[in-house]
Design an enzyme around this catalytic site. Structure first.
Site, mmCIF file in Angstrom:
data_model
loop_
_atom_site.group_PDB
_atom_site.id
_atom_site.type_symbol
_atom_site.label_atom_id
_atom_site.label_comp_id
_atom_site.label_asym_id
_atom_site.label_seq_id
_atom_site.Cartn_x
_atom_site.Cartn_y
_atom_site.Cartn_z
ATOM 1 N N ASP A 114 0.506 -1.119 -0.642
ATOM 2 C CA ASP A 114 -0.133 -0.213 0.179
ATOM 3 C C ASP A 114 1.159 1.515 0.095
ATOM 4 O OD1 ASP A 114 -2.079 2.270 0.216
ATOM 5 O OD2 ASP A 114 -2.917 1.325 1.962
ATOM 6 N N ASP A 312 -2.217 6.258 -6.424
ATOM 7 C CA ASP A 312 -2.015 5.120 -5.113
ATOM 8 C C ASP A 312 -2.289 3.946 -6.075
ATOM 9 O OD1 ASP A 312 -3.030 4.493 -2.165
ATOM 10 O OD2 ASP A 312 -5.348 4.188 -3.565
#
Length: 439
Positions: A114, A312
């Site tokens: 992440d 992201d």
């Protein structure tokens, strides 16, 4: 083609409890390069036992993306509680996973990556509310808890010192985590990292916590980049495989060695309101040959409000704030009308869940170019469209950001990144993108 939900965070899972025994899945990582798998690849134990229908998959992907965007909104606004979207519980689920070894002797885990989170945490022995697969601290001779005097204790949110060890509490999505700050050796590919600091979860509530833990590739003090700066010089890249790929295998390359030589860069921007996020300067968006007329404020970077554009790895579909999305969508629809005049006479644009630009017939779609400062990224149809299994429905794989007061972020998401090498060069404050087949 089946499309399954995916939203990123980090997840660990004992390989002894469900890894596919296909020989291809047993291939060892080498050097400082780790194979990256989608959670629904044949090599992942997280793939659903019963495949969802295409419509169910799309709706779940959209709902979880919505939750992640609300989570980002709360980070920018520095709020501790995340609003719940449309009555659904906020969920953060893993998307892409890599193999890691933790402890001595090593306990092999699958960890999702992440880029928008810093600290790592994993469920440990005795955790309340965690899954059945936990890291057994007693079996590792190199494991140690960190005390309150450790400098890392000042880098975690809400630290407490009720006992000898440093504990902390934090929210993640709509859940809370209570963990003890700990250290152990983590081995990535063939690189051992002794004394790696992470949270050893003792209690978890809510369904937003990834069942097996989380590891962060953001740029905060407890992120993997910061803790391995001597080894990887705060540099990494990934190539995310398309969910259309049968093998679902890409790569995570750590350190400056082996990174592409021919690649275009755009500066990374710093936002004091959310220092961990990877902000970039999105200047314009071109659909076909036309630069779309987007209000400048919709794309402008503003460190005072947290507005701007981030890269992201956990959001599935690119989200644009409403004025930008509406302008891009309308130009996309106009191009479709012009290119499909015969078919479109008797067919209207339809919607599916959060996607408002869907067609029930084959379309000829234009390319779309995201124009960043210093580089353009032109996306082919594979990065722009999602198709139903039978090919009956085609949707533009983008949507507007959630409609709330803190919705100021544009997110360049992982479907649009697939089959590109994304290089994060933090020391030189730049991000690179190069087209690459991620298999």
């Amino acid at each position: 083609m089946k499309i399954h939900l995916f939203t990123l965070a980090i997840l660990c899972f004992s390989l002894s409890q469900g890894l596919n025994q296909d020989p291809k899945c047993e291939t060892q990582d080498h050097g400082s390069t780790l194979r990256v798998f989608h959670i629904y690849s044949p090599c992942s134990p997280f793939r659903p036992s019963k495949p969802l229908s295409w419509e169910e998959s799309v709706l779940q992907m959209q709902a979880k993306d919505q939750a992640r965007l609300l989570y980002f909104s709360s980070l920018v606004a520095k709020r501790s509680v995340v609003p719940i979207a449309s009555g659904r519980q906020t969920i953060q689920s893993p998307t892409y996973i890599v193999k890691a070894n933790i402890g001595t002797p090593p306990q092999t885990l699958l960890m999702a990556v992440d880029t928008s989170n810093d600290a790592s945490w994993i469920p440990c022995t005795g955790c309340l509310g965690c899954s059945s697969s936990v890291f057994d601290t007693k079996k590792s001779t190199t494991f140690k808890p960190l005390g309150c005097q450790a400098p890392q204790c000042k880098q975690v949110p809400n630290p407490t010192c009720g006992g000898a060890s440093c504990s902390f509490n934090m929210t993640y999505g709509g859940s809370t985590i209570a963990a003890n700050l700990s250290q152990d050796t983590i081995t990535l590919a063939t690189d051992p990292v002794p004394g790696y600091t992470f949270g050893c979860i003792q209690k978890a509530t809510g369904s937003s916590v990834p069942p097996q833990g989380l590891m962060g590739l953001a740029r905060g003090p407890l992120s993997l980049l910061s803790q391995t700066q001597h080894l990887y010089q705060s540099t990494f890249s990934y190539c995310l495989p398309s969910f259309r790929s049968l093998s679902f295998s890409g790569s995570l390359r750590l350190g400056p060695i082996g990174q592409p030589k021919t690649i275009k860069f755009t500066p990374l921007l710093k936002n004091p309101r959310r220092q961990s996020l990877y902000y970039v300067n999105l200047i314009a968006i071109r659909v076909g040959r036309k630069i779309v007329d987007i209000p400048p404020a919709a794309l402008a970077f503003n460190p005072n409000t947290g507005a701007g554009t981030i890269i992201d790895s956990g959001t599935v579909f690119t989200r644009l704030v409403a004025p930008a999305y509406t302008a891009v969508r309308d130009e996309f629809r106009r191009r479709i009308r012009n290119a499909n005049r015969i078919r479109i006479r008797n067919a209207n644009v339809t919607s599916l869940g959060g996607f408002d630009t869907c067609y029930s017939f084959p379309i000829v779609a234009p390319t779309m170019t995201f124009m960043f400062a210093g580089m353009n990224v032109t996306l082919p149809p594979d990065n722009l469209l999602i198709h139903s299994t039978a090919g009956g429905i085609t949707c533009l794989a983008m949507a507007a950001a959630p409609d709330n007061v803190n919705s100021v972020l544009n997110v360049f998401a992982n479907m649009q990144q697939q089959n590109h090498r994304i290089l994060f060069d933090v020391p030189n404050s730049r991000l690179g993108v190069a087209r690459e087949l991620c298999t």
